[in-house]
Design a protein around this motif. Structure first.
Motif, short mmCIF file in Angstrom:
data_model
loop_
_atom_site.label_atom_id
_atom_site.label_comp_id
_atom_site.label_asym_id
_atom_site.label_seq_id
_atom_site.Cartn_x
_atom_site.Cartn_y
_atom_site.Cartn_z
N GLY A 84 0.82 -1.22 0.00
CA GLY A 84 0.00 0.00 0.00
C GLY A 84 0.84 1.26 0.00
O GLY A 84 2.04 1.22 0.29
N LEU A 85 0.21 2.38 -0.32
CA LEU A 85 0.93 3.64 -0.54
C LEU A 85 1.83 4.07 0.62
O LEU A 85 3.03 4.22 0.46
N LYS A 86 1.25 4.25 1.78
CA LYS A 86 2.03 4.80 2.90
C LYS A 86 3.03 3.79 3.45
O LYS A 86 4.20 4.10 3.65
N ALA A 87 2.55 2.57 3.70
CA ALA A 87 3.41 1.56 4.33
C ALA A 87 4.57 1.18 3.43
O ALA A 87 5.69 0.96 3.90
N GLU A 93 12.01 3.04 2.90
CA GLU A 93 12.95 4.02 3.49
C GLU A 93 13.67 3.39 4.68
O GLU A 93 14.86 3.60 4.88
N LYS A 94 12.93 2.61 5.47
CA LYS A 94 13.55 1.94 6.62
C LYS A 94 14.56 0.88 6.16
O LYS A 94 15.63 0.73 6.76
N SER A 95 14.24 0.17 5.09
CA SER A 95 15.17 -0.82 4.55
C SER A 95 16.49 -0.16 4.14
O SER A 95 17.57 -0.67 4.43
N LEU A 96 16.38 0.97 3.48
CA LEU A 96 17.58 1.73 3.06
C LEU A 96 18.41 2.13 4.28
O LEU A 96 19.64 1.99 4.30
N LYS A 97 17.70 2.62 5.29
CA LYS A 97 18.39 3.06 6.51
C LYS A 97 19.04 1.88 7.23
O LYS A 97 20.20 1.96 7.65
N ASP A 98 18.31 0.78 7.36
CA ASP A 98 18.85 -0.40 8.04
C ASP A 98 20.05 -0.98 7.31
O ASP A 98 21.02 -1.41 7.94
#
Length: 287
Positions: A84-87, A93-98
């Motif tokens: 879905g759009l927001k999730a 973005e969290k994957s990139l950060k992690d």
């Protein structure tokens, strides 16, 4: 360069699978050994729960092997609960950060469904929203290529009708006892790279595959271990493979597939096996 060309030019045909490996010490050993052996591709996913560990490990080991971020390929996958759009955007973005990276080489929709029941028609809506988000993030340079995993022809056809962006990759279960020839041909005809997972069968089915008489015969003929022969079934067709192991010595032995050349006639003999035993989750039930 479009994302199909990026995959064709940059993605190695063999990567290190990391499913079910959450212990950081184990991950460190296999990634370190893999980079030493010549692997340049790491496959992870949001649901594997190990992206942050992989990020920490790569930060340490890449310089030890005189490698930079751009020297390796990293694939991750959008978890079904993050459709879905927001999730989707928030989780990527969290994957990139992690993973401690500015971009991912490839991001896949892990599953055509979501956290909803397989028969819920809203799965189609969430699937499309996730794809739209990934297209946007590819345009932003955060994802170099995007694709799907566990998609059937019906899911791919639906995506074709709703988007001008064709997936660069479809990652699917594939081994001598489960080879969806129609899906493989569809992907080839539509410029979608077909990628194999569970090339050795699932942990519970591995023994059955290793007892298949033809597989035993061909492993002896080519003087390789049965896991290498099974990887070669896909690899020698130009289908990329993602062997997953917790043992550094198997990381080394699996890489022998890069030197294996199974003849087309022997590949045909393996393709003639019509067992069709699926060992992993089945996307055919997802609307």
């Amino acid at each position: 360069m479009d994302h199909h060309s990026y995959v064709k030019d940059k993605m190695p045909l063999i990567g290190m699978g990391t499913w079910q490996i959450r212990k950081e010490e184990t991950l460190h050993k296999v990634i370190d050994e893999g980079l030493k052996e010549g692997y340049r591709f790491i496959d992870t996913a949001q649901v594997y729960g190990n992206e942050a560990a992989i990020g920490r490990i790569l930060e340490k080991v890449l310089p030890q092997h005189s490698l930079k971020r751009e020297d390796i390929w990293i694939t991750s996958k959008l978890g079904p609960a993050n459709a879905g759009l927001k999730a989707a955007r928030k989780s990527i973005e969290k994957s990139l950060k992690d993973l401690k990276v500015d971009y991912l080489d490839l991001m896949l929709i892990h599953w055509p469904g979501s956290s909803l029941k397989s028969e819920n028609p809203k799965n189609k809506v969430l699937r499309q929203e996730s794809w739209d988000v990934m297209c946007e993030m590819m345009n932003e340079g955060k994802l170099k290529a995007i694709g799907v995993s566990n998609f059937e022809i019906c899911h791919l056809e639906e995506l074709k009708k709703s988007s001008t962006v064709v997936p660069a990759v479809n990652q699917v279960e594939y081994h001598p006892h489960f080879h969806q020839d129609e899906l493989v041909n569809y992907c080839r005809d539509n410029n979608i790279h077909f990628q194999a997972y569970s090339s050795l069968g699932s942990p519970t089915y591995r023994e059955d595959l290793s007892k298949e008489m033809l597989i035993v015969e061909l492993a002896q003929k080519y003087k390789v271990e049965i896991p290498v022969l099974l990887l070669g079934f896909a690899f020698c067709q130009g289908i990329s493979v993602l062997p997953r192991t917790t043992k550094p010595e198997h990381v080394v032995s699996n890489f022998k597939v890069t030197k294996l050349a199974i003849s087309p006639s022997d590949i045909d003999r393996l393709l003639a096996l019509k067992v069709e035993h699926k060992t992993c989750w089945d996307p055919r039930v997802v609307v």
